[in-house]
Design an enzyme around this catalytic site. Structure first.
Site, PDB file in Angstrom:
ATOM      1  CB  CYS A 106       1.332   1.997  -6.040  1.00  0.00           C
ATOM      2  SG  CYS A 106       2.449   1.376  -7.307  1.00  0.00           S
ATOM      3  CB  CYS A 210       1.054  -5.483  -7.878  1.00  0.00           C
ATOM      4  SG  CYS A 210       1.510  -4.108  -6.845  1.00  0.00           S
TER       5      CYS A 210
END
Length: 363
Positions: A106, A210
């Site tokens: 990410c 997340c």
């Protein structure tokens, strides 16, 4: 890093947590003109259970902070890009019986690239986040020579996130500011409390992915990867039970195997036969050597000869002395002492004292 801060625009990634809030406050006090940005991520689940980065409460908190300090604030819908760059990677790795690390990917492929795009639109020179790591600029005053940047471990060793940033490049680091690198977590809390932001103590810091909460992860995997029953076998060939899918397990895993007379540890897979191999002998999980490919050095240089370094094969693991040996386009790592459960798909991250040198994917 020496930067002229007066009225410099800077994009600050805000999650609604204490770390990014403290970073924003510090930059404002240093003379920057911050612009707060929250990247809205996808939500998974029938009830659309929200994650820490897309939760409406987190956005409200970030908005409240920016309003208090008279800072522009924007919520950017980045769900499609996140699905493409991070969630697809996560699912693909699991299907290939590898253990993904979505946080490293990410930061490398999504978060900072997205913030750089936003910075370009606002004509801002820098982006900042609440990561705990430090940056250092080398040879800044030498004419006709580009500065070199180093990623260093944070002052707060318990919170150090250099592992998660180990995939960044020289170009990335030249545009990044990390205000919390020389602070501890307690000091970040004090900064926000001093400014009247007392609500952070009451907010539990999420440890989930997340894009899906820990409670929903099994359901997520069943829907995205599927379920296929297979055998659980020990190192002597004894069938001990069954599983619902290899992707629910990772090398070194102890919890969730659900076998009597344990504990057992996962130590291997047979993809074709859909077998999960387990052992009671933890020593079977220790390895003296690993191969990593592909690899990345933050210096942008190619390793031409063996070097001695410290290596982490997991984020929370203690670093271990090792020799890193180039072998074509791969790197061979020989540890001074065997390390527990280096897992295919995870990142081995290299250090020279406090300097993070880069990383490689464990094969």
């Amino acid at each position: 890093m020496t930067i002229k801060t007066k009225k410099q625009k800077i994009i600050v990634g805000l999650s609604g947590g204490v770390d990014s809030a403290a970073a924003l406050i510090l930059l404002k006090k240093q003379g920057f003109n911050p612009i707060g940005v929250t990247l809205k991520l996808p939500r998974w689940g029938k009830n659309k259970k929200e994650n820490a980065n897309s939760h409406s409460q987190s956005i409200e908190i970030a908005q409240k902070i920016c309003r208090k300090f008279k800072i522009p604030y924007f919520v950017i819908d980045a769900a499609k890009d996140f699905d493409k760059k991070v969630v697809n990677y996560f699912i693909t790795e699991l299907k290939n019986n590898r253990t993904p690390n979505p946080c490293v990917v990410c930061n490398r492929d999504f978060k900072f690239k997205k913030l750089f795009e936003i910075a370009k639109k606002f004509k801002a020179n820098y982006v900042a986040t609440g990561h705990y790591a430090r940056l250092r600029q080398q040879n800044p005053k030498i004419k006709n020579q580009k500065p070199k940047y180093e990623l260093l471990t944070a002052k707060d060793k318990k919170k150090d996130q250099s592992y998660m940033l180990s995939g960044l490049s020289q170009k990335d680091l030249s545009k990044i500011i990390l205000p919390l690198g020389n602070l501890t977590k307690d000091e970040a809390y004090k900064i926000t409390k001093k400014e009247g932001l007392n609500f952070f103590k009451r907010i539990k810091q999420s440890q989930d992915f997340c894009f899906v909460s820990g409670k929903l992860l099994t359901k997520f995997l069943k829907e995205q990867v599927g379920a296929k029953k297979g055998k659980i076998i020990d190192e002597n060939g004894n069938i001990l039970g069954t599983h619902e899918g290899r992707h629910f397990f990772t090398i070194g895993q102890r919890k969730g195997i659900k076998l009597p007379n344990g504990p057992y540890f996962v130590f291997g897979f047979d993809k074709k036969k859909n077998i999960v191999y387990v052992t009671k002998n933890k020593k079977n999980l220790f390895k003296k050597e690993i191969i990593v490919y592909p690899s990345h050095l933050i210096s942008n240089e190619k390793l031409k000869k063996p070097i001695n370094a410290l290596v982490k094969t997991r984020y929370q693991q203690e670093s271990t002395p090792a020799k890193i040996i180039p072998q074509g386009n791969k790197l061979k790592i020989i540890f001074k002492k065997p390390v527990f459960s280096p897992t295919p798909g995870q990142f081995a991250v290299f250090y020279k004292k406090e300097i993070c040198l880069g990383n490689g994917v464990i094969n």
